[in-house]
Scaffold this motif. Structure first.
Motif, PDB file in Angstrom:
ATOM      1  N   LEU A 155     -15.304   5.010   1.686  1.00  0.00           N
ATOM      2  CA  LEU A 155     -13.901   4.606   1.616  1.00  0.00           C
ATOM      3  C   LEU A 155     -13.588   3.538   2.665  1.00  0.00           C
ATOM      4  O   LEU A 155     -12.904   2.549   2.382  1.00  0.00           O
ATOM      5  CB  LEU A 155     -12.989   5.812   1.841  1.00  0.00           C
ATOM      6  CG  LEU A 155     -12.876   6.827   0.702  1.00  0.00           C
ATOM      7  CD1 LEU A 155     -12.026   8.018   1.133  1.00  0.00           C
ATOM      8  CD2 LEU A 155     -12.282   6.180  -0.539  1.00  0.00           C
ATOM      9  N   LEU A 170     -12.439  -0.207   1.715  1.00  0.00           N
ATOM     10  CA  LEU A 170     -11.114  -0.646   2.147  1.00  0.00           C
ATOM     11  C   LEU A 170     -11.173  -2.031   2.789  1.00  0.00           C
ATOM     12  O   LEU A 170     -10.374  -2.919   2.491  1.00  0.00           O
ATOM     13  CB  LEU A 170     -10.544   0.373   3.134  1.00  0.00           C
ATOM     14  CG  LEU A 170      -9.195   0.040   3.746  1.00  0.00           C
ATOM     15  CD1 LEU A 170      -8.091   0.130   2.708  1.00  0.00           C
ATOM     16  CD2 LEU A 170      -8.871   0.990   4.900  1.00  0.00           C
ATOM     17  N   GLN A 182      -3.246  -2.024   4.275  1.00  0.00           N
ATOM     18  CA  GLN A 182      -4.685  -2.072   4.540  1.00  0.00           C
ATOM     19  C   GLN A 182      -4.962  -1.950   6.030  1.00  0.00           C
ATOM     20  O   GLN A 182      -5.836  -1.188   6.451  1.00  0.00           O
ATOM     21  CB  GLN A 182      -5.263  -3.391   3.989  1.00  0.00           C
ATOM     22  CG  GLN A 182      -6.771  -3.366   3.854  1.00  0.00           C
ATOM     23  CD  GLN A 182      -7.460  -4.352   4.767  1.00  0.00           C
ATOM     24  OE1 GLN A 182      -6.885  -4.849   5.723  1.00  0.00           O
ATOM     25  NE2 GLN A 182      -8.716  -4.622   4.499  1.00  0.00           N
ATOM     26  N   LEU A 240      -4.054   1.704   7.333  1.00  0.00           N
ATOM     27  CA  LEU A 240      -5.052   2.700   6.939  1.00  0.00           C
ATOM     28  C   LEU A 240      -6.367   2.459   7.672  1.00  0.00           C
ATOM     29  O   LEU A 240      -7.025   3.402   8.113  1.00  0.00           O
ATOM     30  CB  LEU A 240      -5.280   2.664   5.427  1.00  0.00           C
ATOM     31  CG  LEU A 240      -6.308   3.684   4.906  1.00  0.00           C
ATOM     32  CD1 LEU A 240      -5.857   5.101   5.196  1.00  0.00           C
ATOM     33  CD2 LEU A 240      -6.531   3.499   3.406  1.00  0.00           C
ATOM     34  N   HIS A 241      -6.736   1.194   7.830  1.00  0.00           N
ATOM     35  CA  HIS A 241      -7.994   0.882   8.513  1.00  0.00           C
ATOM     36  C   HIS A 241      -7.968   1.380   9.950  1.00  0.00           C
ATOM     37  O   HIS A 241      -8.918   1.975  10.445  1.00  0.00           O
ATOM     38  CB  HIS A 241      -8.245  -0.626   8.471  1.00  0.00           C
ATOM     39  CG  HIS A 241      -9.673  -1.005   8.702  1.00  0.00           C
ATOM     40  ND1 HIS A 241     -10.152  -1.347   9.942  1.00  0.00           N
ATOM     41  CD2 HIS A 241     -10.741  -1.077   7.868  1.00  0.00           C
ATOM     42  CE1 HIS A 241     -11.453  -1.625   9.851  1.00  0.00           C
ATOM     43  NE2 HIS A 241     -11.829  -1.468   8.603  1.00  0.00           N
ATOM     44  N   PHE A 246      -6.043   6.637   1.377  1.00  0.00           N
ATOM     45  CA  PHE A 246      -6.519   5.622   0.445  1.00  0.00           C
ATOM     46  C   PHE A 246      -5.668   5.620  -0.824  1.00  0.00           C
ATOM     47  O   PHE A 246      -5.310   4.552  -1.352  1.00  0.00           O
ATOM     48  CB  PHE A 246      -7.996   5.865   0.107  1.00  0.00           C
ATOM     49  CG  PHE A 246      -8.647   4.707  -0.582  1.00  0.00           C
ATOM     50  CD1 PHE A 246      -8.807   4.680  -1.954  1.00  0.00           C
ATOM     51  CD2 PHE A 246      -9.097   3.611   0.147  1.00  0.00           C
ATOM     52  CE1 PHE A 246      -9.399   3.594  -2.586  1.00  0.00           C
ATOM     53  CE2 PHE A 246      -9.690   2.522  -0.469  1.00  0.00           C
ATOM     54  CZ  PHE A 246      -9.840   2.520  -1.837  1.00  0.00           C
TER      55      PHE A 246
END
Lengths: 444, 168
Positions: A169, A173, A212, A215-216, B111
């Motif tokens: 994941l 990503l 992005q 979340l990263h 996600f």
């Protein structure tokens, strides 16, 4: 411009052709074909060795003796440790805002995924009845059986599975914006459609970038305790037992430190290979190798401390079997391997104190190769020094690896190389988005 | 869906100046920007997506709780066995799997929310029909503004290379 990119870079726009061309445009040269064919041959050797082991039984290995674990578990631990380097590059360096990771984190993360896959397959292969590996999972069955939740081996199942899916994941990503770049640069319609499908229709709007990045960052922060816990659980495979030399509280932090050490070393080697093979000199500079050298030197010092602590606590504890094992480590059947391990992990990295060697990519790479070898030997000796010299003298037997042991091990390296070659051809090997941002920040 | 003017800029500085000018300009609204890397001034979008962290924490806690309860119930109810007289509820041994699955569940939840917030997958967005938009993922900067009347002139005055009208 900073030390992390070449002075010849004047515009972030130059990043796209540097990274995308090896995927879309550049033809494979003779060197690529040579390495590809050699790695393909070794992959076939690996698959054949696995098949032979499944068809005949693990008696074809050298562990048909009191050393019930041999190359299999040593390689498993070694591969997991190598994989952690990739995740640490992205997560730890991302959280500490080390901008120099921008051009190397992509192949570092890919390397982590391949390492975890190869590592995770070893515990399955090493079972006498590999088809029953599913018993590690709590699935409904007419026997009303559950996994042994109190076993470190079951924790391993959850740790490795979680680590693998998390890494996939995390990798995907960061890859999405670059897949969009490949989609938009592709001249072939089918290629554009395939990359476009995997890019999910990425447009680069504000919300997408914010989501992005958020979340990263979140995944990078959670990846650090994840790696620590995964390697601690791998260490507990040994430490939760009663064997002399294994029953030590320092195993979890020792394994985590070993993972940092060998992980950074293998990433350094792969960085050197990628830089040469894909002509990424503009975005991977000698400054990267100097930083690697510093981290590797610091890790080597910490590993030396770990070895010293292990020896001290063994002596201080006074347990006769533990002291016998320590003497065996230095004077026993495998002492020559121990000498090689100390040379590779403790002595050789000390030349990196000198800036002349630390600033030389060739020297840092050579030391990193020695470290990768030394760390595999360390894993082997962790297993053999204990199992070949356990409590009962009647159990003291020499471990002699067979040809299948070696074919499986070198075959796994061949498989890994094959997977990295494929990755470098179909995926942008560096993060274009991160590197563009780095260059834009340096220019402004 | 409504019509907007999408303007293309060749350099980041001109693009950022245009964004600031449009945000000050009262007659026009900046609908969206499209950049090859994260824009510098993205605070408002950062605030909107913070809900992603909240959902990830909830997802992680749910995942960890599920596997913890599975272990607890299996060892205390379903498959009790006497292991040297030791207690059945060995909660310390339940923690590794719970932690691992909790982290994974948090990542997976994050996600899914990332896809939801970014409206992905969305392969056939009308903005892809804007001429030259393929460079938005490489080296050009685009912005969309409304209403369309006069937007094109404003964008060209602010340094845009070209503009196009599109249904967003």
């Amino acid at each position: 411009m900073s030390a992390w990119t070449s002075d010849s870079l004047r515009d972030p726009a130059e990043i796209s052709p540097i990274v995308a061309d090896p995927v879309l445009v550049r033809k494979k040269g003779r060197a690529w074909w040579l390495v590809f064919l050699i790695s393909l041959v070794w992959t076939i050797v690996y698959v054949s060795a696995v098949f032979y082991t499944f068809m005949t039984g693990i008696g074809v290995w050298g562990n048909n003796t009191s050393a019930v674990w041999g190359f299999d578990i040593a390689s498993y631990v070694w591969w997991i440790a190598l994989g952690s380097g990739g995740t640490l590059i992205s997560s730890l360096l991302g959280v500490t805002r080390q901008s120099w990771r921008a051009s190397i984190n992509r192949f570092a993360e890919a390397m982590a995924i391949f390492s975890i896959c190869i590592a995770g397959f070893y515990p399955i292969v090493h079972l006498g009845r590999p088809m029953y590996f599913i018993w590690l999972a709590p699935y409904p069955n007419p026997l009303r059986l559950w996994p042994q939740w109190r076993s470190a081996l079951v924790w391993d199942f959850w740790a490795i599975s979680a680590y693998l899916i998390f890494s996939i994941l995390f990798f995907y990503l960061g890859l999405i914006p670059d897949l969009a770049t490949i989609r938009d640069r592709a001249k072939n319609k089918l290629v554009a459609q395939i990359y476009g499908a995997f890019a999910l229709g990425w447009r680069g709007d504000r919300t997408q970038w914010a989501a992005q990045e958020t979340l990263h960052k979140m995944m990078a922060i959670t990846a650090i305790p994840l790696i620590c816990s995964v390697h601690s659980v791998v260490g507990l495979d040994f430490a939760a037992s009663l064997a002399p030399g294994w029953e030590e509280g320092m195993y979890p932090p020792w394994f985590v430190m070993g993972a940092v050490f060998s992980g950074f070393a293998i990433i350094e080697v792969i960085t050197w290979c990628m830089r040469k093979a894909l002509r990424l000199e503009a975005i991977i500079t000698p400054a990267h190798f100097e930083v690697f050298g510093s981290v590797i030197l610091a890790s080597s010092i910490l590993m030396t401390l770990m070895y010293a602590i292990e020896s001290f606590s063994g002596w201080y504890g006074g347990e006769p079997a533990e002291i016998r094992r320590q003497v065996f480590q230095v004077h026993g059947w495998y002492n020559w391997l121990y000498a090689v391990e100390i040379f590779c992990n403790v002595l050789a990295p000390q030349i990196l104190w000198s800036p002349k060697f630390r600033r030389s990519p060739a020297w840092v790479t050579a030391i990193s190769v020695l470290i990768v070898i030394g760390m595999w030997i360390e894993r082997i000796l962790i297993i053999l020094d204990t199992l070949s010299h356990d409590y009962m003298p009647s159990e003291w037997r020499l471990f002699v690896p067979t040809a299948i042991d070696f074919l499986l091990y070198f075959g796994s390296i061949g498989l890994f190389t094959f997977l990295m070659m494929m990755f470098a051809r179909v995926t942008p090997a560096s993060s274009m988005a991160d590197t563009r941002e780095l260059v834009a920040g340096e220019l402004s | 869906m409504s019509r907007a003017v999408v303007a293309e800029f060749t350099h980041e500085h001109a693009f950022e100046r245009a964004v600031k000018a449009i945000q000050v300009e009262t007659n026009f609204q900046l609908v969206q920007t499209f950049t090859p890397y994260k824009p510098n001034d993205n605070d408002e979008a950062d605030r909107r997506v913070r809900v992603l962290i909240r959902w990830s924490i909830i997802g992680g806690l749910i995942g960890a709780t599920i596997i913890y309860v599975v272990q607890l119930l299996s060892l205390t109810l379903s498959y009790r066995f006497n292991s040297g007289g030791r207690p059945q509820n060995t909660w310390q041994t339940f923690l590794p799997a719970a932690f691992e699955l909790g982290v994974l569940a948090a990542a997976a939840t994050g996600f899914v929310n990332f896809l939801r917030l970014g409206r992905l997958p969305h392969l056939a967005d009308p903005v892809f029909d804007v001429p030259g938009f393929e460079r938005a993922s490489q080296d050009r900067f685009f912005l969309a503004l409304q209403p369309v009347e006069g937007a094109s002139d404003l964008a060209m005055r602010l340094g845009a290379l070209r503009t196009a009208e599109v249904e967003l």
